[in-house]
Design an enzyme around this catalytic site. Structure first.
Site, mmCIF file in Angstrom:
data_model
loop_
_atom_site.group_PDB
_atom_site.id
_atom_site.type_symbol
_atom_site.label_atom_id
_atom_site.label_comp_id
_atom_site.label_asym_id
_atom_site.label_seq_id
_atom_site.Cartn_x
_atom_site.Cartn_y
_atom_site.Cartn_z
ATOM 1 N N GLU A 111 -8.874 0.281 4.759
ATOM 2 C CA GLU A 111 -7.967 -0.275 5.876
ATOM 3 C C GLU A 111 -8.297 0.184 7.042
ATOM 4 O OE1 GLU A 111 -3.938 0.490 4.768
ATOM 5 O OE2 GLU A 111 -4.449 0.011 2.601
ATOM 6 N N HIS A 222 2.658 -3.338 13.448
ATOM 7 C CA HIS A 222 1.526 -3.763 12.402
ATOM 8 C C HIS A 222 1.050 -5.214 12.842
ATOM 9 C CE1 HIS A 222 -0.279 -5.146 8.660
ATOM 10 N NE2 HIS A 222 -0.241 -3.856 8.237
ATOM 11 N N ARG A 259 -4.701 -0.191 13.821
ATOM 12 C CA ARG A 259 -3.779 -1.177 13.928
ATOM 13 C C ARG A 259 -3.483 -1.491 15.600
ATOM 14 N NH1 ARG A 259 0.373 0.485 9.477
ATOM 15 N NH2 ARG A 259 -1.525 -0.165 8.011
ATOM 16 N N HIS A 310 6.804 -1.773 12.719
ATOM 17 C CA HIS A 310 6.421 -1.254 11.274
ATOM 18 C C HIS A 310 6.920 -0.059 11.067
ATOM 19 C CE1 HIS A 310 4.220 -1.599 7.626
ATOM 20 N NE2 HIS A 310 3.302 -0.885 8.017
ATOM 21 N N ARG A 345 -0.262 6.072 13.513
ATOM 22 C CA ARG A 345 -0.425 6.282 12.130
ATOM 23 C C ARG A 345 -1.473 5.745 11.727
ATOM 24 N NH1 ARG A 345 1.124 4.319 7.505
ATOM 25 N NH2 ARG A 345 2.567 2.535 8.301
HETATM 26 P P1 FAD Z 1 12.483 5.040 2.904
HETATM 27 O O1 FAD Z 1 11.588 4.353 1.806
HETATM 28 O O2 FAD Z 1 12.780 3.790 3.890
HETATM 29 O O3 FAD Z 1 13.895 5.181 2.124
HETATM 30 C C1 FAD Z 1 14.837 5.809 3.091
HETATM 31 C C2 FAD Z 1 15.999 6.177 2.191
HETATM 32 O O4 FAD Z 1 17.178 6.524 2.950
HETATM 33 C C3 FAD Z 1 16.851 4.628 1.328
HETATM 34 O O5 FAD Z 1 16.904 4.988 -0.004
HETATM 35 C C4 FAD Z 1 17.878 4.453 2.435
HETATM 36 O O6 FAD Z 1 18.960 3.993 1.541
HETATM 37 C C5 FAD Z 1 18.448 6.034 2.567
HETATM 38 N N1 FAD Z 1 19.098 6.177 3.833
HETATM 39 C C6 FAD Z 1 18.852 5.747 4.924
HETATM 40 N N2 FAD Z 1 20.034 6.214 5.908
HETATM 41 C C7 FAD Z 1 21.016 6.836 4.853
HETATM 42 C C8 FAD Z 1 22.195 7.173 5.081
HETATM 43 N N3 FAD Z 1 23.087 7.321 6.251
HETATM 44 N N4 FAD Z 1 22.991 7.581 3.982
HETATM 45 C C9 FAD Z 1 22.481 7.552 2.912
HETATM 46 N N5 FAD Z 1 21.221 7.191 2.470
HETATM 47 C C10 FAD Z 1 20.401 6.815 3.497
HETATM 48 N N6 FAD Z 1 2.860 3.196 4.125
HETATM 49 C C11 FAD Z 1 1.693 3.631 3.325
HETATM 50 O O7 FAD Z 1 1.376 4.798 3.463
HETATM 51 N N7 FAD Z 1 0.910 2.863 2.752
HETATM 52 C C12 FAD Z 1 1.247 1.330 2.808
HETATM 53 O O8 FAD Z 1 0.742 0.769 1.971
HETATM 54 C C13 FAD Z 1 2.595 0.835 3.351
HETATM 55 N N8 FAD Z 1 2.947 -0.510 3.356
HETATM 56 C C14 FAD Z 1 4.097 -0.493 4.198
HETATM 57 C C15 FAD Z 1 4.503 -1.888 4.003
HETATM 58 C C16 FAD Z 1 5.805 -2.386 4.784
HETATM 59 C C17 FAD Z 1 6.262 -3.676 4.527
HETATM 60 C C18 FAD Z 1 6.552 -1.441 5.190
HETATM 61 C C19 FAD Z 1 7.886 -1.727 5.922
HETATM 62 C C20 FAD Z 1 5.937 0.070 5.192
HETATM 63 C C21 FAD Z 1 4.843 0.329 4.688
HETATM 64 N N9 FAD Z 1 4.423 1.570 4.765
HETATM 65 C C22 FAD Z 1 3.465 1.931 4.051
HETATM 66 C C23 FAD Z 1 5.210 2.815 5.399
HETATM 67 C C24 FAD Z 1 5.962 3.383 4.173
HETATM 68 O O9 FAD Z 1 6.275 2.569 3.035
HETATM 69 C C25 FAD Z 1 7.059 4.229 4.550
HETATM 70 O O10 FAD Z 1 7.039 4.812 5.789
HETATM 71 C C26 FAD Z 1 7.737 5.222 3.574
HETATM 72 O O11 FAD Z 1 7.790 4.454 2.384
HETATM 73 C C27 FAD Z 1 8.885 5.784 4.089
HETATM 74 O O12 FAD Z 1 9.648 6.476 2.725
HETATM 75 P P2 FAD Z 1 10.811 7.081 3.137
HETATM 76 O O13 FAD Z 1 11.041 7.857 1.751
HETATM 77 O O14 FAD Z 1 10.586 8.112 4.281
HETATM 78 O O15 FAD Z 1 11.892 6.168 3.630
HETATM 79 C C1 SIN Z 2 -0.389 -2.433 4.944
HETATM 80 O O1 SIN Z 2 -0.581 -2.647 3.700
HETATM 81 O O2 SIN Z 2 -1.166 -3.082 5.663
HETATM 82 C C2 SIN Z 2 0.482 -1.500 5.359
HETATM 83 C C3 SIN Z 2 -0.034 0.095 4.960
HETATM 84 C C4 SIN Z 2 0.534 0.805 5.983
HETATM 85 O O3 SIN Z 2 1.638 0.590 6.523
HETATM 86 O O4 SIN Z 2 0.024 2.185 5.837
#
Ligand code: FAD
Ligand code: SIN
Length: 396
Positions: A111, A222, A259, A310, A345
């Protein structure tokens, strides 16, 4: 409004993405854990993650090289101690996921901004979905973890010197330690890859309770989202040979630059085309399926792409063990600012950050002292909908 109640636990985790669920599992060997999630797992950013998890596990790789690429993508503003923890603990956290039941595909993905192929992935570009399901299964089965889906945290409960829990839309919960794992805020933008709920609840709650926040000006766009939809076309596609073309069908950028560089190049042109014909498309069934659902046939012609908000680099300031500036309050995952990402990032470093620092926060939380006997009354919080619906998707 549901019945009001007040419960207590050792660790209260707010958020059911990878950071929250993995932290809950790490803490539950020692602690009784409650996990709150305002929505089901398919509404998390974790569930949508495509490309994978970065880790220096290849024969030609080592953590120091991963750290170098991370700092370079972050434009030199990353915190070196956090980057070193991230890169050196990556292989162990990927091995944990395998132990928890995640089946990674053979081979490593390439990537943008990575000097070598180092991204482990599952189901082609369905990595997040597979991780989310594996963790959710373990969490739900765990005798010391209780998950309260559909319950939303509204305000942190602080005595002034210590966080002692939270007020939710169902009542109050007290905890020796509270871990924010609420994800980022990129759904505040009109064009976004994020789920609707990613509006920065945890960051706002921490700020209101007196914890420090930082780097909120650093938001990652992104480069390749399908215009007019939240569909992301993973960077892994470019790593597998997809090329970016301008209106005249000419390449105009290095597809595998960090990116922010690629997003600016496309932004300057308004839109661009992503040609997936050179890619072995059978490797990416979920992405190709989304494109076909949207009416495109990537085997026949290039598809339009444009940048979309993103990822939130900043968040609640933490030390290397997830401690915030408010005692008893921890943060991990996208809502936290560990300093790992600096200004930008590196691809696939976010799921990794959730794992490395979610675990560190969980282990540190075990040492929090008992709560004082008298806590006073929990804060009364107004429902958050009014505020977030006013700003959601209004930024561009
Ligand atoms: P999240 O997975 O967003 O979870 C947040 C949680 O908090 C949820 O359960 C939500 O319901 C809960 N919540 C929020 N507010 C409250 C509240 N007030 N009360 C109770 N619950 C609440 N990163 C990578 O490293 N590799 C990838 O390939 C990648 N691809 C991506 C593709 C997409 C389309 C997106 C959007 C992001 C991608 N990212 C990737 C980034 C990565 O997915 C996220 O940064 C990461 O998953 C965040 O995880 P998290 O546990 O911090 O939050
Ligand atoms: C992607 O698959 O392009 C997203 C990866 C990331 O957000 O790290």
């Amino acid at each position: 409004m549901r019945r009001r109640q007040q419960d207590d636990c050792d660790l209260l985790v707010i958020g059911g993405g990878v950071a929250g669920f993995y932290a809950a599992l790490c803490a539950a060997t020692e602690s009784d854990v409650v996990v709150l999630t305002k929505g089901p797992i398919r509404t998390t950013a974790t569930y949508l993650a495509q490309g994978g998890v970065a880790a220096a596990v290849g024969a030609d790789d080592k953590p120091a090289l991963h750290a170098e690429d991370t700092i370079s993508a972050g434009r030199g503003l990353s915190r070196p101690s956090a980057v070193s923890a991230l890169a050196s603990e990556a292989a162990a956290r990927v091995a944990d996921l395998v132990d928890l039941g995640v089946e990674f595909d053979p081979g490593l993905g390439l990537e943008g901004g990575h000097s070598r192929a180092r991204v482990v992935h599952a189901g082609g570009a369905a990595t997040g979905r597979q991780i989310a399901h594996a963790l959710a299964e373990r969490v739900v089965d765990h005798p010391r973890i209780s998950v309260r889906e559909g319950e939303r945290a509204l305000a942190l409960w602080s005595t002034g010197s210590r966080c002692v829990g939270v007020t939710t839309d169902s009542g109050a919960i007290t905890a020796r330690a509270t871990l924010l794992a609420t994800g980022g805020a990129a759904a505040l933008w009109q064009r976004t890859t994020n789920p609707l709920g990613a509006v920065g609840d945890g960051i706002a709650m921490a700020y209101r309770a007196g914890a420090g926040v930082a780097d909120l000006e650093f938001v990652q766009f992104h480069p390749t989202a399908l215009p007019g939809s939240g569909v992301l076309l993973s960077e892994a596609l470019r790593g597998a040979g997809a090329v970016l073309l301008d209106d005249s069908g000419h390449r105009f950028t290095d597809e595998l630059a960090p990116r922010d560089v690629v997003a600016r190049e496309i932004g300057a042109r308004g839109t661009a085309l992503l040609d997936l014909r050179p890619v072995d498309r059978d490797r990416f069934p979920s992405v190709i399926g989304s494109l076909e659902d949207a009416g495109f046939d990537p085997a026949v012609e290039p598809v339009p792409v444009s940048p979309a908000a993103h990822y939130t680099m900043g968040g609640v300031v933490t030390d290397l063990d997830g401690r915030t500036e408010l005692p008893g309050l921890y943060a991990a995952g996208e809502c936290a600012c560990t300093g790992v990402h600096g200004a930008n990032r590196l691809a696939s470093n976010s799921l990794l950050e959730c794992l490395v620092f979610g675990r560190r926060a969980a282990l540190a939380s075990v040492a929090e002292p008992e709560l004082p006997v008298r806590l006073g009354t929990p804060p009364v919080a107004a429902p958050a909908e009014k505020v977030t619906s006013a700003v959601r998707r209004s930024l561009w």
